[in-house]
Design an enzyme around this catalytic site. Structure first.
Site, mmCIF file in Angstrom:
data_model
loop_
_atom_site.group_PDB
_atom_site.id
_atom_site.type_symbol
_atom_site.label_atom_id
_atom_site.label_comp_id
_atom_site.label_asym_id
_atom_site.label_seq_id
_atom_site.Cartn_x
_atom_site.Cartn_y
_atom_site.Cartn_z
ATOM 1 N N LYS A 33 -5.834 86.813 37.711
ATOM 2 C CA LYS A 33 -4.424 87.164 37.577
ATOM 3 C C LYS A 33 -4.244 88.638 37.932
ATOM 4 O O LYS A 33 -5.005 89.499 37.495
ATOM 5 C CB LYS A 33 -3.959 86.894 36.147
ATOM 6 C CG LYS A 33 -2.457 86.787 35.973
ATOM 7 C CD LYS A 33 -2.132 86.281 34.588
ATOM 8 C CE LYS A 33 -0.644 86.033 34.420
ATOM 9 N NZ LYS A 33 -0.335 85.478 33.072
ATOM 10 N N GLU B 104 3.686 72.947 21.631
ATOM 11 C CA GLU B 104 4.711 73.072 20.600
ATOM 12 C C GLU B 104 4.706 71.890 19.634
ATOM 13 O O GLU B 104 4.953 72.065 18.427
ATOM 14 C CB GLU B 104 6.092 73.211 21.241
ATOM 15 C CG GLU B 104 6.333 74.512 21.969
ATOM 16 C CD GLU B 104 5.776 74.545 23.380
ATOM 17 O OE1 GLU B 104 5.838 75.591 24.031
ATOM 18 O OE2 GLU B 104 5.254 73.489 23.820
ATOM 19 N N ARG C 15 10.829 70.761 23.010
ATOM 20 C CA ARG C 15 9.673 69.921 23.317
ATOM 21 C C ARG C 15 9.064 69.309 22.065
ATOM 22 O O ARG C 15 8.274 68.373 22.163
ATOM 23 C CB ARG C 15 8.614 70.760 24.045
ATOM 24 C CG ARG C 15 9.094 71.356 25.364
ATOM 25 C CD ARG C 15 8.291 72.583 25.773
ATOM 26 N NE ARG C 15 6.908 72.315 26.015
ATOM 27 C CZ ARG C 15 6.381 72.060 27.222
ATOM 28 N NH1 ARG C 15 7.168 72.020 28.278
ATOM 29 N NH2 ARG C 15 5.102 71.835 27.367
#
Length: 845
Positions: free
Chosen positions: A439, A525, A553
């Site tokens: 990244k 979640e 969610r």
């Protein structure tokens, strides 16, 4: 001159080379030496150009001002050349000398081609063709040089990549990375994730044929290189701005975005659906799903892989492993073998077409073997590949996927070779390619940052320093986190939970103080909510810090696992209401609606930072049912915490279900909840000062339970009532309307007007613009209030006029009654009697 492999590839485009032997010599401006004066001007011009190329130019500086008016610079050089000729009687300085040299399209000759203009005029100078594609307007119209990208300039669609050889493709990736850095430095956005997939993006579009082949990016925050290569480069300056490009993939933005995103872990399921649809339609295109190591921690990703393995449908899944997921997994731990030439060779071997086809033939033969031999053969194959590839293959093989990897995600040759082999192999079934990336790759500030510059505001390219405006107050997120820390200081049962969003939710601040009491569950979640329910069963005080749009969610878990069992789980709902540049995918427009209909739930919304701190304390005091408090993105409004009785960000519980009266009025009542209360206060001031309308302002604080006594009082004492909330239909206004209807308080003359979010998704823009689009700003509240008052005024005026007329008639009748009667005037005609009026036009009796 920097090496080509420098993390500042963009900066290596321009290099100043002084004359030999004069590297350390200073060239002061001297009126006695025309040659040195002219050289000094040239040095200043070259230095300023380099400064602009490095993103460090300043319109207000001397050098910047010279470049800002190139005509003036050229004129200055001509004058100094003439001065030199007069003083020294020598030939003018050769303007093509090697005083400065550039490794770019812009050369000293290009500056000579600029047509001189009068200094007094402010018209911009004409720019030569070599510079046209390399400058863009900056602050104060100061020209900012773009990175030199000759190959990228020719790319208008992915098909243009097919004409490049490998060396050119590698050069293109450097230009692409430079362009991403340049773009995001002026717009803000997701930088680190996009820099990490530059080579992977180029390889995918080099091998596959978009839009016929479907390339699906999970989450979509890493799609900036994809957008640039698919014909949207000229609009990248509008990224995440109103009317501009989305920060995520979006179907109605480009045919190269087959599936919209913004939330994680959807790419595998969506890709599988497309693959099945392709097969049912008889087409032969490829479907590629690119998913990160963070997104693959979510259960939905495994549900998709499990189904893909069961259906055995052709689908390519690329696991982008950048080791940035917060939840450790077995395939990105610290003990993973380094990716190098050997690993690349093994990956090539596993991806080779003959090996995979031979493996399929072997599978077919083994199925015809008697007894347990087919199962034994499959296990031998699986374990043999596990020895070669390492641990991860066993996991994915169990799900029915053919595993390839790990592969160096920044080695273009390996990526192209493997993708080509997988594309051209005539076999069936899903394939997972494990690609290891870094990244922030190629940009030193991002590589060294703790968060890899994941999400950034505008920044200086040279240093990576972000132009974050220092607010007068802290963010609501930090107020929440600090108040939670204050509660945990006094109560050891307080624990924090987040779903791979420690920075966004502020839970990193909590984890720093209480690392053993903070749990990061990954992008999961659903698990987070049920995990919190389990903690509550054991007497703990769990706080689930989740964005409003992400809590959607886990709705079933909120209802079934928490509310149904009346467990005291606390939900800290960040990003409530419009969220600005992140747009519709992250907007929190529904939580008051989807939580308001759930039994046993206490729902709060603060109007300022002091209220938020007190609501954190209130939630801690609620131990017999679930509770939630929502707060917006952005900074607090600047209330004095000490005057509100808050010390050290430790709050005080407020009475459950009690609103707060902020201003008393008589004409209209404005009832807001959350951040909308502040707009109501502004609206009340405008109504009072400009229109003479007296408005009552109430901070509801609680959506549920509702302060029914306050609502009843407002309904009885005001002719009109407006409710204001940053939420869709079914939220706070529905709670108020339902109560007023049940009590019969709408049967009289009360005018009720609910102001809510419109029945549409509001796209990315500034938060102020989004509030205006939603019709929830102070001016919109004023307009609605005046609309109600105007209709009431018209009715009151008519009633007043009628009353005046009636009074006049009554007075006249009383006057006539007291007067003596007059003789009528009678006329006779043909035996008829005509009765007329007397002198006062009163009918005769």
């Amino acid at each position: 001159e920097r090496e080509a492999s420098s993390p500042y590839d963009r900066h290596a485009e321009c290099t100043f080379v002084p004359p030999k032997g004069r590297e350390n010599e200073t060239l002061p401006m001297s009126p006695k030496n025309g040659r040195r004066a002219a050289a000094a001007v040239r040095l200043r011009v070259a230095t300023a150009l380099i400064g602009v190329a490095l993103g460090g130019g300043r319109a207000g500086s001397k050098d910047g001002a010279m470049i800002a008016s190139t005509a003036k610079s050229t004129s200055s050089l001509n004058k100094l050349n003439q001065r030199h000729h007069r003083i020294n009687n020598r030939q003018p300085i050769n303007r093509n000398s090697k005083m400065f040299m550039f490794k770019s399209k812009a050369t000293p000759e290009d500056l000579d081609k600029i047509e001189p203009q009068e200094v007094a005029t402010k018209q911009p100078a004409k720019v030569p063709d070599a510079l046209k594609n390399r400058i863009k307007p900056g602050p104060r119209d100061f020209p900012v040089l773009r990175p030199n990208t000759p190959l990228l300039d020719m790319v208008r669609s992915p098909q243009n990549l097919k004409n490049l050889n490998m060396q050119q493709l590698k050069t293109l990736t450097k230009e692409l990375r430079s362009d991403v850095i340049n773009t995001v430095s002026s717009t803000g956005g997701h930088l680190g994730s996009s820099l990490g997939v530059v080579e992977l993006t180029a390889a995918l579009h080099y091998v596959f044929d978009s839009p016929e082949d479907k390339i699906i990016w999970d989450v979509g925050h890493q799609c900036y290189p994809h957008k640039i290569l698919t014909g949207r480069r000229d609009k990248m300056a509008t990224l995440r701005q109103e009317g501009g490009l989305s920060g995520f993939t979006k179907r109605d933005e480009s045919i190269h975005d087959p599936f919209g995103a913004g939330h994680s872990s959807t790419s595998i399921s969506a890709g599988l659906g497309m693959a099945v649809g392709r097969d049912m339609s008889g087409r032969r295109n490829h479907v590629v799903s690119v998913i990160g190591d963070g997104a693959i921690t979510a259960g939905m990703a495994y549900e998709g892989m499990n189904h893909a393995g069961f259906l055995d449908t052709n689908q390519i899944i690329i696991l982008n492993d950048n080791k940035q997921v917060s939840l450790p997994t077995q395939y990105n731990g610290g003990d993973q073998a380094p990716v190098g030439a050997l690993s690349g060779a093994l990956s090539r071997l596993q991806a080779s077409q003959p090996l995979r086809e031979l493996r399929d033939i072997a599978k077919g033969i083994s199925k015809q073997l008697p007894g347990q031999l087919p199962e034994a053969a499959a296990r031998i194959d699986e374990y043999a590949r596990g020895i070669i590839a390492g641990g991860p293959s066993s996991l994915f093989e169990e799900l029915g996927l053919y595993y390839i990897g790990p592969v160096d995600g920044h080695n273009l040759e390996d990526l192209v070779t493997i993708l080509n082999e997988v594309k051209n192999t005539q076999t069936s079934g899903p394939v997972l390619i494990h690609v290891v990336t870094e990244k922030g790759k190629g940009y030193a500030p991002a590589e060294s940052a703790s968060d890899k510059m994941h999400g950034v505001v505008k920044f200086d390219v040279t240093t990576g320093f972000q132009n974050k405006k220092a607010g007068k107050t802290d963010s609501y997120t930090n107020y929440f986190a600090d108040s939670l820390v204050a509660e945990a200081e006094q109560d050891p049962k307080v624990v924090g939970i987040h779903a791979a969003m420690g920075g966004g939710t502020g839970m990193n601040r909590f984890a720093k103080r209480f690392p053993e009491r903070c749990f990061d569950v990954g992008i999961a979640e659903q698990h987070a909510v049920t995990f919190a329910a389990g903690l509550a069963c054991e007497g703990m005080k769990p706080v689930c810090a989740i964005y409003s749009s992400f809590l959607q969610r886990a709705y079933d878990q909120v209802v079934h696992d928490v509310a149904l069992q009346n467990l005291p789980v606390r939900f800290a709902i960040d990003r409530a209401g419009p969220v600005g540049a992140d747009g519709a995918t992250h907007g929190g427009a529904f939580d008051l609606s989807y939580l308001g209909c759930v039994p046993n739930m206490v729902i709060m919304a603060p109007s300022n930072e002091a209220e938020l701190i007190n609501m954190v304390a209130t939630s801690m005091s609620i131990d017999d049912r679930p509770s939630a408090f929502r707060f917006p993105r952005g900074n607090g409004i600047g209330v004095d915490l000490q005057k509100n009785g808050i010390k050290g960000r430790k709050g005080t519980p407020i009475p459950i279900g009690k609103a707060k009266l902020l201003k008393c009025g008589t004409d209209v009542a404005l009832v807001g909840i959350g951040d909308s209360v502040n707009e109501c206060i502004k609206a009340a001031e405008i109504l009072d000062k400009e229109f003479g309308v007296s408005a009552t302002v109430v901070d509801a604080r609680f959506c549920k339970p509702l302060d029914t006594e306050m609502m009843k009082q407002l309904a009885k004492e005001h002719p009109a009532l407006l409710t204001v909330e940053e939420n869709a239909i079914g939220g706070f206004s529905s709670q108020v309307t339902h109560y007023l209807c049940q009590e019969g308080l709408l049967d009289g003359g009360l005018k009720l007007r609910p102001l809510i979010m419109p029945d549409t998704f509001i796209e990315h823009a500034t938060k102020e613009s989004q509030i205006n689009k939603a019709g929830l700003s102070a001016k919109h509240i004023v307009s609605h209030a005046l609309g109600v008052m105007e209709r009431k005024k018209q009715k009151a005026d008519v009633e007043r006029d009628i009353e005046v007329i009636n009074e006049q008639l009554r007075n006249e009748k009383e006057k006539r009654r007291k007067m003596p009667p007059k003789a009528p005037r009678v006329s006779r005609s043909g035996g008829s009697v005509i009765v007329g009026l007397d002198d006062d036009d009163v009918p005769c009796e």
